[in-house]
Design a protein around this motif. Structure first.
Motif, PDB file in Angstrom:
ATOM      1  N   MET A  38       0.827  -1.210   0.000  1.00  0.00           N
ATOM      2  CA  MET A  38       0.000   0.000   0.000  1.00  0.00           C
ATOM      3  C   MET A  38       0.860   1.260   0.000  1.00  0.00           C
ATOM      4  O   MET A  38       0.550   2.233  -0.695  1.00  0.00           O
ATOM      5  CB  MET A  38      -0.963  -0.021   1.195  1.00  0.00           C
ATOM      6  N   ASP A  39       1.955   1.233   0.773  1.00  0.00           N
ATOM      7  CA  ASP A  39       2.866   2.380   0.768  1.00  0.00           C
ATOM      8  C   ASP A  39       3.443   2.579  -0.626  1.00  0.00           C
ATOM      9  O   ASP A  39       3.591   3.716  -1.098  1.00  0.00           O
ATOM     10  CB  ASP A  39       3.995   2.165   1.782  1.00  0.00           C
ATOM     11  N   GLY A  40       3.760   1.465  -1.291  1.00  0.00           N
ATOM     12  CA  GLY A  40       4.292   1.547  -2.641  1.00  0.00           C
ATOM     13  C   GLY A  40       3.277   2.116  -3.622  1.00  0.00           C
ATOM     14  O   GLY A  40       3.628   2.908  -4.501  1.00  0.00           O
ATOM     15  N   GLN A  41       2.005   1.717  -3.457  1.00  0.00           N
ATOM     16  CA  GLN A  41       0.942   2.230  -4.324  1.00  0.00           C
ATOM     17  C   GLN A  41       0.806   3.745  -4.162  1.00  0.00           C
ATOM     18  O   GLN A  41       0.653   4.483  -5.151  1.00  0.00           O
ATOM     19  CB  GLN A  41      -0.392   1.560  -3.980  1.00  0.00           C
ATOM     20  N   ASN A 117      -4.048   6.409   5.916  1.00  0.00           N
ATOM     21  CA  ASN A 117      -4.286   6.738   4.511  1.00  0.00           C
ATOM     22  C   ASN A 117      -4.084   5.471   3.687  1.00  0.00           C
ATOM     23  O   ASN A 117      -3.146   4.716   3.938  1.00  0.00           O
ATOM     24  CB  ASN A 117      -3.372   7.863   4.026  1.00  0.00           C
ATOM     25  N   LYS A 118      -4.973   5.243   2.730  1.00  0.00           N
ATOM     26  CA  LYS A 118      -4.943   4.010   1.940  1.00  0.00           C
ATOM     27  C   LYS A 118      -5.159   4.325   0.460  1.00  0.00           C
ATOM     28  O   LYS A 118      -5.937   5.214   0.109  1.00  0.00           O
ATOM     29  CB  LYS A 118      -6.040   3.038   2.408  1.00  0.00           C
ATOM     30  N   LYS A 130      -5.815  -6.986  -1.800  1.00  0.00           N
ATOM     31  CA  LYS A 130      -4.570  -7.218  -1.071  1.00  0.00           C
ATOM     32  C   LYS A 130      -3.652  -6.003  -1.162  1.00  0.00           C
ATOM     33  O   LYS A 130      -2.695  -5.886  -0.401  1.00  0.00           O
ATOM     34  CB  LYS A 130      -3.845  -8.444  -1.635  1.00  0.00           C
ATOM     35  N   LYS A 131      -3.943  -5.107  -2.104  1.00  0.00           N
ATOM     36  CA  LYS A 131      -3.074  -3.955  -2.344  1.00  0.00           C
ATOM     37  C   LYS A 131      -3.658  -2.651  -1.825  1.00  0.00           C
ATOM     38  O   LYS A 131      -3.021  -1.607  -1.926  1.00  0.00           O
ATOM     39  CB  LYS A 131      -2.787  -3.833  -3.846  1.00  0.00           C
ATOM     40  N   GLY A 132      -4.883  -2.699  -1.300  1.00  0.00           N
ATOM     41  CA  GLY A 132      -5.508  -1.487  -0.799  1.00  0.00           C
ATOM     42  C   GLY A 132      -7.014  -1.612  -0.808  1.00  0.00           C
ATOM     43  O   GLY A 132      -7.562  -2.721  -0.750  1.00  0.00           O
ATOM     44  N   LEU A 133      -7.699  -0.486  -0.875  1.00  0.00           N
ATOM     45  CA  LEU A 133      -9.157  -0.477  -0.958  1.00  0.00           C
ATOM     46  C   LEU A 133      -9.563  -0.645  -2.414  1.00  0.00           C
ATOM     47  O   LEU A 133      -8.809  -0.295  -3.325  1.00  0.00           O
ATOM     48  CB  LEU A 133      -9.702   0.840  -0.409  1.00  0.00           C
ATOM     49  N   ALA A 151     -14.737  -0.934  -1.180  1.00  0.00           N
ATOM     50  CA  ALA A 151     -14.669  -2.061  -0.249  1.00  0.00           C
ATOM     51  C   ALA A 151     -13.262  -2.182   0.313  1.00  0.00           C
ATOM     52  O   ALA A 151     -12.286  -1.759  -0.312  1.00  0.00           O
ATOM     53  CB  ALA A 151     -15.052  -3.360  -0.960  1.00  0.00           C
ATOM     54  N   GLY A 152     -13.160  -2.777   1.505  1.00  0.00           N
ATOM     55  CA  GLY A 152     -11.850  -2.999   2.109  1.00  0.00           C
ATOM     56  C   GLY A 152     -11.887  -4.114   3.123  1.00  0.00           C
ATOM     57  O   GLY A 152     -12.931  -4.392   3.719  1.00  0.00           O
TER      58      GLY A 152
END
Length: 254
Positions: A38-41, A117-118, A130-133, A151-152
């Motif tokens: 998620m940080d990478g995204q 934060n997402k 798996k990578k975020g919302l 969704a999350g």
């Protein structure tokens, strides 16, 4: 008999170790990996925004669908007649479709912490969540007329919505696509429903309290905390927008 007892004991120890390792993987390692992803995204988005203007899809009536993966929930909100969402400013920007599995926005929810934060990606498949919302494909674009639905996971893969039950009416949900800040205000939730209730992401969800078209936000996650027999839903309306150049919205400065 000794051989049998010894063999059974060794098998029990082995099975116990495997179960313990699996629990550690589910509770800890998936979270570590998901946080990194998620940080990478988010970093990729910010770098992209620094070089180009993000694309925003045009409005249009979102179509509800019950085919999403487990954390994706669908409940139908009904907007109060006095909801400000109908009168919210029209989001600027050039219309363009979101790309499946790709991040296009960042979400902030002050109630869940100053550092929460997402990334928001297009689609609600298992691999995407798996990578975020995940944005429900077919629902409205960010800030556009209709129901922008997301969704999350409640638990595992970073626990993005672990504290979902803490959300309250009036709480801000802020998103940015790199060009504009969008501030939504929660009107109802968390509302509990079943996964088969596929009307939560309707353009005007019936159980939300909304009664007319507007610019709405629906957030969904699993319930109970470690299960997925039910869903928790939050509904919000678009309260305000402002260009990124104007600085952070008030909800993030408090």
């Amino acid at each position: 008999m000794r051989v049998i007892v010894r063999t059974v004991s060794e098998l029990c120890v082995t099975v116990g170790a495997v179960i313990l390792l699996f629990v550690v993987y589910v509770l800890f390692w998936t979270g570590v990996k998901a946080d990194r992803v998620m940080d990478g995204q988010i970093e990729e988005l910010q770098e992209q925004w620094a070089h180009q203007q993000p694309a925003r899809p045009s409005g249009g009536d979102p179509a509800a669908s019950g085919t999403e993966s487990a954390p994706a929930v669908t409940v139908t909100p009904r907007a109060p007649a006095n909801s400000r969402a109908t009168d919210a400013p029209v989001a600027p920007g050039q219309a363009a479709p979101y790309r499946d599995g790709k991040a296009f926005a960042i979400m902030y929810i002050p109630r869940l912490g100053s550092t929460w934060n997402k990334p928001v990606l297009e689609g609600t498949t298992t691999s995407t969540l798996k990578k975020g919302l995940g944005h429900y494909a077919g629902t409205a674009g960010l800030g556009q007329p209709g129901n922008f639905s997301v969704a999350g996971h409640r638990r595992t893969y970073g626990d993005p919505f672990k504290d979902f039950p803490e959300l309250r009416r009036g709480d801000a949900v802020v998103l940015t696509d790199g060009a504009t800040w969008f501030t939504y205000r929660i009107d109802r939730g968390p509302y509990k429903t079943v996964p088969t209730d596929v009307e939560v992401i309707d353009p005007v969800p019936r159980k939300s309290g909304y009664t007319r078209p507007g610019r709405y936000l629906t957030l969904t996650t699993c319930d109970p905390e470690w299960g997925h027999s039910h869903r928790l839903i939050v509904w919000a309306h678009l309260d305000s927008t402002q260009p990124v150049e104007a600085g952070q919205p008030e909800a993030l400065r408090r």
